[in-house]
Design a protein around this motif. Structure first.
Motif, PDB file in Angstrom:
ATOM      1  N   UNK A  44       0.852  -1.190   0.000  1.00 14.54           N
ATOM      2  CA  UNK A  44       0.000   0.000   0.000  1.00 14.54           C
ATOM      3  C   UNK A  44       0.895   1.249   0.000  1.00 14.54           C
ATOM      4  N   UNK A  45       0.336   2.354  -0.512  1.00 13.67           N
ATOM      5  CA  UNK A  45       1.108   3.606  -0.625  1.00 13.67           C
ATOM      6  C   UNK A  45       1.084   4.387   0.680  1.00 13.67           C
ATOM      7  N   UNK A  46       2.204   4.946   1.055  1.00 12.82           N
ATOM      8  CA  UNK A  46       2.196   5.964   2.114  1.00 12.82           C
ATOM      9  C   UNK A  46       2.930   7.181   1.579  1.00 12.82           C
ATOM     10  N   UNK A  47       2.393   8.366   1.868  1.00 14.11           N
ATOM     11  CA  UNK A  47       3.031   9.595   1.369  1.00 14.11           C
ATOM     12  C   UNK A  47       2.918  10.712   2.413  1.00 14.11           C
ATOM     13  N   UNK A  48       3.797  11.662   2.229  1.00 14.88           N
ATOM     14  CA  UNK A  48       3.722  12.866   3.058  1.00 14.88           C
ATOM     15  C   UNK A  48       2.775  13.883   2.435  1.00 14.88           C
ATOM     16  N   UNK A  49       2.410  13.631   1.183  1.00 13.83           N
ATOM     17  CA  UNK A  49       1.495  14.526   0.469  1.00 13.83           C
ATOM     18  C   UNK A  49       0.283  13.699   0.067  1.00 13.83           C
ATOM     19  N   UNK A  50      -0.860  14.199   0.283  1.00 18.50           N
ATOM     20  CA  UNK A  50      -2.003  13.354  -0.047  1.00 18.50           C
ATOM     21  C   UNK A  50      -3.294  14.043   0.278  1.00 18.50           C
ATOM     22  N   UNK A  51      -4.378  13.320   0.358  1.00 22.52           N
ATOM     23  CA  UNK A  51      -4.511  11.879   0.129  1.00 22.52           C
ATOM     24  C   UNK A  51      -4.475  11.505  -1.350  1.00 22.52           C
ATOM     25  N   UNK A  52      -4.225  10.226  -1.600  1.00 21.53           N
ATOM     26  CA  UNK A  52      -4.193   9.707  -2.972  1.00 21.53           C
ATOM     27  C   UNK A  52      -5.511   8.974  -3.223  1.00 21.53           C
ATOM     28  N   UNK A  53      -6.276   9.455  -4.178  1.00 20.79           N
ATOM     29  CA  UNK A  53      -7.513   8.753  -4.526  1.00 20.79           C
ATOM     30  C   UNK A  53      -7.636   8.483  -6.024  1.00 20.79           C
ATOM     31  N   UNK A  54      -6.878   9.235  -6.830  1.00 14.96           N
ATOM     32  CA  UNK A  54      -6.930   9.026  -8.283  1.00 14.96           C
ATOM     33  C   UNK A  54      -5.496   8.933  -8.821  1.00 14.96           C
ATOM     34  N   UNK A  55      -5.308   8.345 -10.000  1.00 17.51           N
ATOM     35  CA  UNK A  55      -3.958   8.282 -10.575  1.00 17.51           C
ATOM     36  C   UNK A  55      -3.319   9.673 -10.674  1.00 17.51           C
ATOM     37  N   UNK A  56      -4.125  10.696 -10.926  1.00 17.99           N
ATOM     38  CA  UNK A  56      -3.581  12.062 -11.065  1.00 17.99           C
ATOM     39  C   UNK A  56      -2.895  12.524  -9.770  1.00 17.99           C
ATOM     40  N   UNK A 110       7.193   9.562  -0.769  1.00 21.18           N
ATOM     41  CA  UNK A 110       6.409   8.395  -0.385  1.00 21.18           C
ATOM     42  C   UNK A 110       7.106   7.095  -0.677  1.00 21.18           C
ATOM     43  N   UNK A 111       6.411   6.029  -0.334  1.00 19.22           N
ATOM     44  CA  UNK A 111       6.929   4.671  -0.538  1.00 19.22           C
ATOM     45  C   UNK A 111       5.743   3.723  -0.514  1.00 19.22           C
ATOM     46  N   UNK A 112       6.006   2.460  -0.856  1.00 27.41           N
ATOM     47  CA  UNK A 112       4.954   1.450  -0.816  1.00 27.41           C
ATOM     48  C   UNK A 112       5.476   0.199  -0.133  1.00 27.41           C
ATOM     49  N   UNK A 153       7.403  -0.226  11.310  1.00 30.38           N
ATOM     50  CA  UNK A 153       8.357   0.868  11.050  1.00 30.38           C
ATOM     51  C   UNK A 153       7.873   2.215  11.616  1.00 30.38           C
ATOM     52  N   UNK A 154       6.609   2.261  12.068  1.00 31.36           N
ATOM     53  CA  UNK A 154       5.991   3.528  12.503  1.00 31.36           C
ATOM     54  C   UNK A 154       6.069   4.545  11.366  1.00 31.36           C
ATOM     55  N   UNK A 155       5.494   4.160  10.260  1.00 36.66           N
ATOM     56  CA  UNK A 155       5.611   4.961   9.039  1.00 36.66           C
ATOM     57  C   UNK A 155       5.022   6.365   9.228  1.00 36.66           C
ATOM     58  N   UNK A 156       4.092   6.494  10.203  1.00 34.71           N
ATOM     59  CA  UNK A 156       3.453   7.806  10.441  1.00 34.71           C
ATOM     60  C   UNK A 156       4.458   8.852  10.927  1.00 34.71           C
ATOM     61  N   UNK A 157       5.621   8.410  11.378  1.00 37.37           N
ATOM     62  CA  UNK A 157       6.666   9.392  11.733  1.00 37.37           C
ATOM     63  C   UNK A 157       7.154  10.129  10.481  1.00 37.37           C
ATOM     64  N   UNK A 158       6.926   9.528   9.310  1.00 35.55           N
ATOM     65  CA  UNK A 158       7.421  10.134   8.062  1.00 35.55           C
ATOM     66  C   UNK A 158       6.293  10.559   7.123  1.00 35.55           C
ATOM     67  N   UNK A 159       5.266   9.716   7.077  1.00 38.02           N
ATOM     68  CA  UNK A 159       4.187   9.944   6.109  1.00 38.02           C
ATOM     69  C   UNK A 159       2.848   9.929   6.828  1.00 38.02           C
ATOM     70  N   UNK A 160       2.010  10.920   6.537  1.00 36.18           N
ATOM     71  CA  UNK A 160       0.716  10.993   7.228  1.00 36.18           C
ATOM     72  C   UNK A 160      -0.422  10.387   6.414  1.00 36.18           C
ATOM     73  N   UNK A 176      -4.082   9.668   7.870  1.00 37.45           N
ATOM     74  CA  UNK A 176      -5.323   9.685   7.097  1.00 37.45           C
ATOM     75  C   UNK A 176      -5.318   8.420   6.243  1.00 37.45           C
ATOM     76  N   UNK A 177      -6.257   7.543   6.515  1.00 41.67           N
ATOM     77  CA  UNK A 177      -6.285   6.254   5.816  1.00 41.67           C
ATOM     78  C   UNK A 177      -7.368   6.287   4.747  1.00 41.67           C
ATOM     79  N   UNK A 178      -6.949   6.129   3.499  1.00 38.82           N
ATOM     80  CA  UNK A 178      -7.903   6.117   2.395  1.00 38.82           C
ATOM     81  C   UNK A 178      -7.985   4.708   1.840  1.00 38.82           C
ATOM     82  N   UNK A 179      -9.189   4.159   1.865  1.00 38.43           N
ATOM     83  CA  UNK A 179      -9.352   2.798   1.336  1.00 38.43           C
ATOM     84  C   UNK A 179     -10.123   2.892   0.029  1.00 38.43           C
ATOM     85  N   UNK A 180      -9.434   2.628  -1.070  1.00 39.03           N
ATOM     86  CA  UNK A 180     -10.047   2.843  -2.384  1.00 39.03           C
ATOM     87  C   UNK A 180     -11.158   1.824  -2.665  1.00 39.03           C
TER      88      UNK A 180
END
Ligand code: X2X
Length: 359
Positions: free
Chosen positions: A159-171, A216-218, A228-235, A317-321
């Motif tokens: 799954x994707x985690x990013x510091x910029x988001x949320x991600x809901x579309x390919x754009x 971000x990363x996946x 890894x406590x990814x929330x320390x880096x990506x919200x 912020x958890x987005x479940x597509x």
């Protein structure tokens, strides 16, 4: 006296001939090295320890496997693992298909973007591949190149985690700098989504996240992102299930041959139980409850049993597509699937489709 010696010597010989050699007399190594790419507290690291402990217990200490997590045996370079296992620098590896895919093209099957994400039940689809013809084709491809496979396990859907988001579309992926594994299909998938993928070994990735060199990363939620406590880096977390990495328990073939037939059976049985444990860790809180029940039944429930609620409690912020949203990502990566189907072998992809359709 002479006669006595004679008879006692004969008796001793008879004894030695009659008694089977104790298993402890086999020339086993004092320690077998098992390689794992991420850290000891990842689901993957825990799965490897589960296997090593099980084998030690059941063999009454005759087979001593030591887990080396964090790519220690690989000098940090995760895509060298297959070659090191094959040449005997490593005895065992609990390995991701991703890290071996540069050497074995068939292992890109489960990295075809959105192939499993669009199935009605993505876990059943994975199980069908592992148990089916396509799984056997993957194992055969590895064994042909010189590593024995004794079982499967699971790192999980990535799954994707990013510091910029949320991600809901390919754009939303447009222009994001994303850390990916050093395997070519990843570069093509992320470029197809308009992102800017960069290769980075996992051994350097955490520092990279800390320093903000990527957006971000996946990686899988239970297995990697939560430990890894990814929330320390990506919200932002985006649940898109774009690919899965199954794990394989590989053994150097000479090491495998050095075990007695009974011990080979023991190792295979331990690998089969490890598969159940590893899958349950990966799927906990994401399936129909079977993983929770299984981990409870073996007394191995981890601290976090509700991953989505837990990540939200940590401020993510958890987005479940929805399936419709996932379909858009699938469409955007169609060409990558087509190109890589040709590279992997259309026969294998067809076999996987047939395996998945049969569930
Ligand atoms: O590098 C990664 O992202 C990891 C830890 O998941 C793998 O080894 C495939």
């Amino acid at each position: 006296m002479k006669r006595f010696l004679h008879w006692s010597a004969l008796a001793l010989c008879a004894c030695l001939l009659a008694a089977p050699l104790p298993a402890a007399a086999a020339p086993y190594k004092a320690e077998y090295k098992l390689s794992v790419v991420p850290g000891a507290t990842s689901g993957w690291g825990m799965t490897a320890s589960y296997f090593a402990d099980l084998v030690r217990d059941r063999s009454q200490g005759r087979i001593n496997i030591k887990v080396y997590p964090s790519s220690q045996l690989l000098a940090g370079k995760q895509t060298s693992e297959f070659l090191m296992l094959r040449n005997g620098a490593i005895d065992f590896a609990l390995a991701s298909t991703i890290n071996w895919s540069p050497q074995i093209k068939e292992l890109n099957l489960t990295a075809l973007p959105f192939l499993l994400a669009v199935q009605p039940d993505r876990y059943k689809a994975m199980d069908a591949i592992m148990a089916g013809k396509s799984g056997k084709m993957m194992v055969d491809a590895i064994e042909k190149k010189g590593v024995k496979i004794i079982g499967w396990a699971e790192n999980g859907f990535r799954e994707m985690t990013t510091g910029k988001g949320p991600i809901t579309t390919p754009e939303d992926m447009n222009g994001l700098k994303i850390r990916v594994v050093g395997s070519p299909i990843f570069i093509e998938t992320f470029r197809a989504l308009g992102a800017n993928p960069v290769n980075m070994n996992w051994s350097e990735a955490t520092t990279g996240f800390q320093q903000g060199v990527v957006d971000g990363q996946e990686n899988p939620t239970n297995g990697i992102n939560i430990p890894l406590k990814i929330w320390d880096f990506h919200k932002y977390h985006c649940d898109w299930h774009y690919i899965i990495d199954p794990l394989l328990m590989g053994v150097n073939p000479a090491v495998w041959q050095s075990f007695s037939p009974e011990d080979r059976k023991l190792l295979s049985e331990c690998a089969a139980e490890t598969e159940k444990y590893g899958k349950a860790l990966s799927r906990l809180g994401m399936d129909d409850g079977a993983s929770l029940a299984y981990l409870k039944s073996i007394g191995k429930l981890p601290a976090v049993t509700e991953p989505y609620a837990f990540m939200e409690q940590q401020g993510m912020t958890v987005t479940r597509l929805s399936p419709e949203q996932i379909a858009k990502f699938s469409e955007a990566t169609r060409k990558v699937r087509e190109d890589w189907t040709a590279k992997i072998g259309p026969e294998l992809v067809k076999a996987a489709e047939a395996d998945m359709a049969a569930v």
